[in-house]
Design an enzyme around this catalytic site. Structure first.
Site, PDB file in Angstrom:
ATOM      1  N   HIS A   1      -2.375  56.232  80.495  1.00 25.46           N
ATOM      2  CA  HIS A   1      -1.092  56.063  80.287  1.00 25.46           C
ATOM      3  C   HIS A   1      -0.571  54.675  80.688  1.00 25.46           C
ATOM      4  O   HIS A   1       0.428  54.304  81.087  1.00 25.46           O
ATOM      5  CB  HIS A   1      -0.237  56.998  81.021  1.00 25.46           C
ATOM      6  CG  HIS A   1      -0.714  58.539  81.119  1.00 25.46           C
ATOM      7  ND1 HIS A   1      -1.735  59.069  81.654  1.00 25.46           N
ATOM      8  CD2 HIS A   1      -0.417  59.430  80.081  1.00 25.46           C
ATOM      9  CE1 HIS A   1      -1.968  60.286  81.315  1.00 25.46           C
ATOM     10  NE2 HIS A   1      -0.913  60.566  80.303  1.00 25.46           N
TER      11      HIS A   1
ATOM     12  N   ASP B   1       1.017  67.447  84.839  1.00 28.23           N
ATOM     13  CA  ASP B   1       0.366  68.249  84.233  1.00 28.23           C
ATOM     14  C   ASP B   1      -0.008  69.629  84.732  1.00 28.23           C
ATOM     15  O   ASP B   1       0.082  70.552  84.397  1.00 28.23           O
ATOM     16  CB  ASP B   1      -0.802  67.729  83.465  1.00 28.23           C
ATOM     17  CG  ASP B   1      -0.714  66.802  82.515  1.00 28.23           C
ATOM     18  OD1 ASP B   1      -0.121  65.743  82.633  1.00 28.23           O
ATOM     19  OD2 ASP B   1      -1.104  66.890  81.254  1.00 28.23           O
TER      20      ASP B   1
ATOM     21  N   GLY C   1       0.487  64.884  77.525  1.00 25.17           N
ATOM     22  CA  GLY C   1       1.490  64.304  76.971  1.00 25.17           C
ATOM     23  C   GLY C   1       0.952  63.658  75.384  1.00 25.17           C
ATOM     24  O   GLY C   1      -0.160  63.863  75.350  1.00 25.17           O
TER      25      GLY C   1
ATOM     26  N   GLY D   1       0.571  60.705  72.466  1.00 27.04           N
ATOM     27  CA  GLY D   1       0.302  59.362  72.466  1.00 27.04           C
ATOM     28  C   GLY D   1      -1.152  59.227  72.830  1.00 27.04           C
ATOM     29  O   GLY D   1      -1.902  57.915  72.933  1.00 27.04           O
ATOM     30  N   HIS D   2      -1.937  60.239  73.096  1.00 28.79           N
ATOM     31  CA  HIS D   2      -3.506  60.234  73.099  1.00 28.79           C
ATOM     32  C   HIS D   2      -4.226  60.991  71.997  1.00 28.79           C
ATOM     33  O   HIS D   2      -5.370  61.077  72.033  1.00 28.79           O
ATOM     34  CB  HIS D   2      -3.780  60.946  74.233  1.00 28.79           C
ATOM     35  CG  HIS D   2      -3.055  60.806  75.289  1.00 28.79           C
ATOM     36  ND1 HIS D   2      -2.937  59.622  76.146  1.00 28.79           N
ATOM     37  CD2 HIS D   2      -2.078  61.651  76.324  1.00 28.79           C
ATOM     38  CE1 HIS D   2      -2.355  59.474  77.109  1.00 28.79           C
ATOM     39  NE2 HIS D   2      -1.876  60.724  77.312  1.00 28.79           N
TER      40      HIS D   2
END
Ligand SMILES: Nc1ncnc2c1ncn2[C@@H]1O[C@H](COP(=O)(O)OP(=O)(O)O)[C@@H](O)[C@H]1O
Ligand SMILES: Nc1ncnc2c1ncn2[C@@H]1O[C@H](COP(=O)(O)OP(=O)(O)O)[C@@H](O)[C@H]1O
Ligand SMILES: [Mg+2]
Ligand SMILES: [Mg+2]
Ligand SMILES: [Mg+2]
Ligand SMILES: [Mg+2]
Lengths: 206, 331, 331, 206
Positions: C219, C110, C54, C56-57
């Protein structure tokens, strides 16, 4: 008046007290038109001044004021550090050699200190800086033949309050331009604490 | 105020200890000071490069100490210029007889403290030159006031002057590169949330839930305008245009771009800003030689971004590409 | 929600565009995909290394694409695993006939998406192997549940497996290095403020003004404990002890340390944490071979920190020191 | 019952509607025990499903369901994407060749879909996942000879609500262990929207 080692220590102790008490207030003033560290810086510096001078034996006021200067110079930082450091250095130099500080010497010493501040900071009166407290005081003393604690304090107070209506032209508040109007100059307020402490100490001696 | 710290009055000491603990191969902390120096300082036959300023701008300035950039960085208290005695320690530690250049951000406090240190160093027989960085176009450049502030563009001055010094430039040559960089670099920032000086415990300023401030300083000094938040594209366009208004680049000019996070803004948003900055420059026929996106000159945990453009020529390009081992600017 | 973005639904696209605009010499965006690949992919005679997850990291994972690390990174929506078709594009773009290793963080999504992509790639005749990273000791490692999460330790897997692949390792050898790294790396994080998924517009969780959460996931998944904030030293000690409890290092062991900011925490605080981590390890006779302080695996604008320890041997040390040109891990 | 191209399109359109309406609610459920993206992911996926299938002409339900599957697989991501993608792919495969889907075929198709979900996600009943809605429905249908929309919907609803009391063992909510109890499983709620949409569409046709 006579400033000797004992009452100069008292002066600094009292100034430190007022600055510690008003640390948050000074910082808030600096948050409004600066970067919010003036109270923190002055509190750190005067804390160290008190620690230094109460732990040292002095033969004369000049040496004491030199230590005040050096301590402020190396502990305050920012704009206030070099300015106050320079001011106290000049005061110390003006009374070199004599054990105590009488009114004429104080008068000329303060004038030298003001000159040092102006040279270091390249500021003139009316630019919303320390100068706006130090210069009115020097002007006032020029018309005096002896030290009047109440008069001295009230001139300092008025000068400090008058910085509220000024537009900053020097220092960090200058970035605000006309929006700096309506706020006291933090450095002028800390100067007021220093001078009102002096007045108090000398009042006791009156 | 929620921060991951110990005593708010000891953040600088703790940080410096943690910094040298991380990079013992590159840097050391001069004992009893707040000076981070190259591990091999004074580097033989080399002009010394010293910068510094208040803390709270990490990785500035300690992160730029290392082969190819600074020889020493002097840390002050948070948002407070370091004192002359500390700067003097930095100067003495890096002088190898070739002289020392001070890179100073244009703030009254920094200018005065570094100036006094220079006087003291000269009294000890060290040749010292100074360069004042004033890249922030949010502030009017007037000789009647204190002039423009120094912000993220300072990092390019460290890089280019550092490369020149590493290449064996003389004090005059290194100073000339620094001055050329200053002349060619412009920045402006904006914030969406404030920051809190640890020892102050309350935010330096406040912004409404939907408000942003254009032109903010890296110490939270007020900017040009507060307004309701707009899109990233609009923010990027406004910042870029303000820089271009001042820098006046012709079509075909080459630039380095820095999109700098102020501390609290996630990298995702920096890249979103970079997208638009890149588009605008490209559409104007300006060539982007290199881009730097990340946190280079921060303001504690302030959320916001600054955009810096550096106009390049062949000399500056070569210096920009030169090797650097500074922890925060490896290339 | 105040963010420097355009359309909340388009943050990933905007970010990827801004990312490749920044590093055109190192990476490219495969047209019509969310895959960032090395500019020279498929790199000849080399095992391909693909990761992703995802968004945002940031800088994970695109920031780790480059010579010496990943060949491609596949970006999903914010906090959402990328889909099999995108992962397949990544695999196909980097396969030079030597096979491809997938580095997957251990999340159900994932694992499933990468697994389907591997099936599709194998159907097209590409040799694919997978390694699952599960370094987060905040989660019990139980075979009855989904097991531990993959967090910042993943970056070391990219680095070491990347170095092995760059050095010409076979698919089996690169996989063995990745597995050895996974076996030797442990992490745990903590947060002081939450993060907001742009399209959700409200924070993923809330913390009281004085509250912190130990063991938070990247998350915003819940951790082990919520409590009143303590000093940085206490936080650093708690995280380090929890990692050491699981990693079981003898005196004389050598480690690499990563003190990773979760996005909103200023670098100053990361160094303050590193100071204590360093002290603890040193006091236990553990040798710190190298330290990485910065933002490596973030969680949007969450304020917080994670601590990662990687136990090293000679092989891993050599791979750690190998050259990397990835924008977020230059060495 | 008979699922033909027209009412399958209707089914998906209605499911999309419900998911869009409840996008924030699904996200909030996922914020409580996951990572706060389930509503966003499902809304993005079903938006694309509707766009795809309303823009395409289909000869049979199998092709239509295959497109649903592929669209979900490539647009949803996360855990839900492969699971729903697999489910609809199995459903599509189970009815391959026939133009429409009668009750027996639907029944076996749903059982295949469930098997696909369980295989892909390695989850069993009672672990607070999609399986906890899909398995009760398959079990229920096994006892039926024709489609009862109301019954079907009420089984789905009960199953969805029953996830509240379960402790998560699979998926992101598993990290919470016993603290996951007391929260609905987001994926079970989105599954309920899909099945209640089917019930509504078939009710109309009854
Ligand atoms: N050029 C100057 N000349 C005289 N005084 C100045 C000058 N610049 C700043 N000051 C004084 O310093 C004060 C700010 O001190 P401080 O907050 O400690 O430093 P900084 O602005 O570096 O944070 C101002 O309020 C002002 O009184
Ligand atoms: N192993 C699994 N088997 C079946 N369903 C699962 C599994 N893991 C997760 N799920 C379902 O997926 C839902 C979460 O979907 P979503 O939020 O889109 O993905 P992610 O957890 O990757 O963010 C959960 O509520 C649960 O119903
Ligand atoms: Mg200040
Ligand atoms: Mg300051
Ligand atoms: Mg997710
Ligand atoms: Mg989710």
């Amino acid at each position: 008046m006579e400033l000797n080692v004992a009452n100069t220590v008292k002066w600094m102790t009292l100034a430190n007290e007022k600055i510690q008490e008003n640390k948050t207030y000074l910082t808030e003033l600096d948050q409004a038109i600066g970067d919010g560290d003036h109270g923190i810086n002055m509190a750190r510096g005067f804390q160290e001044v008190e620690a230094k001078i109460t732990a040292t034996d002095y033969d004369n006021v000049s040496d004491l004021l030199k230590d005040v200067s050096m301590t402020l110079l190396s502990k305050v930082g920012g704009a206030a550090g070099p300015l106050y450091g320079t001011a106290f250095l000049k005061l110390s130099m003006a009374v070199k050699g004599s054990e105590t500080l009488d009114f004429p010497k104080f008068k000329s010493g303060l004038a030298e200190a003001l000159a040092g501040i102006k040279q270091r900071g390249k500021a003139e009166k009316g630019e919303k800086t320390l100068v706006d407290v130090w210069e009115p005081l020097v002007d006032y003393l020029n018309g005096q033949n002896s030290f009047n604690a109440a008069g001295f304090e009230s001139v300092a107070k008025e000068a400090m309050e008058a910085t509220k209506d000024l537009e900053a032209k020097k220092g960090r508040a200058a970035y605000l331009r006309e929006r700096s109007i309506g706020h006291l100059d933090p450095g002028s307020v800390s100067s007021f604490y220093i001078f009102s402490s002096l007045a108090e100490v000398l009042k006791e001696g009156d | 105020m929620k921060k991951i710290i110990n005593d708010p009055n000891l953040v600088v000491r703790d940080m410096l200890d943690g910094f040298v603990a991380a990079y013992p191969r590159e840097v050391r902390l001069l004992p009893g000071t707040t000076v981070i120096a190259r591990v091999d300082a004074p580097a033989a036959n080399k002009v010394g490069l010293v910068s510094g300023g208040g803390s709270g701008h990490e990785p500035a300035h300690a992160g730029y100490v290392g082969e190819g950039m600074l020889d020493a960085a002097v840390a002050g208290e948070v948002f407070t210029s370091p004192t002359p005695d500390q700067v003097l320690e930095g100067i003495k530690a890096v002088d190898a007889g070739e002289g020392v250049l001070l890179v100073i951000k244009n703030y009254t406090g920094d200018v005065m403290n570094f100036d006094m240190a220079a006087e003291l160093a000269e009294a000890e027989g060290i040749r010292v030159e100074q360069v004042i960085v004033n890249d922030d176009v949010a502030v009017e450049d007037s000789s009647f006031t204190t002039g423009r502030r120094g912000i993220a563009g300072t990092v390019f001055v460290h890089k280019l002057a550092g490369a020149k010094a590493e290449a064996g430039g003389t004090l005059a040559e290194v100073k000339a590169v620094a001055e050329k960089t200053v002349k060619n670099v412009r920045s402006i920032g904006m914030a969406i949330t404030p920051c809190t000086v640890p020892a102050a415990r309350t935010p330096s300023f406040t912004l409404e839930e939907n408000e942003i401030e254009i032109g903010i300083g890296i110490h939270g000094e007020p900017g040009i305008e507060r307004k309701a938040i707009v899109s990233s594209d609009d923010i990027a366009a406004e910042l870029t245009e303000k820089v271009l208004d001042d820098l006046k680049l012709e079509t075909g000019s080459e630039v380095a771009v820095m999109v700098n996070g102020l501390g609290g803004t996630p990298e995702m948003e920096l890249y979103i800003v970079n997208k638009k900055v890149n588009e605008i420059l490209t559409s104007k026929g300006i060539r982007i030689y290199d881009t730097f996106v990340g946190e280079y000159m921060t303001s504690l945990e302030m959320a916001g971004v600054s955009v810096t453009l550096l106009k390049l020529d062949d000399e500056l390009k070569e210096l920009l590409d030169a090797k650097s081992k500074a922890p925060a600017f490896r290339c």
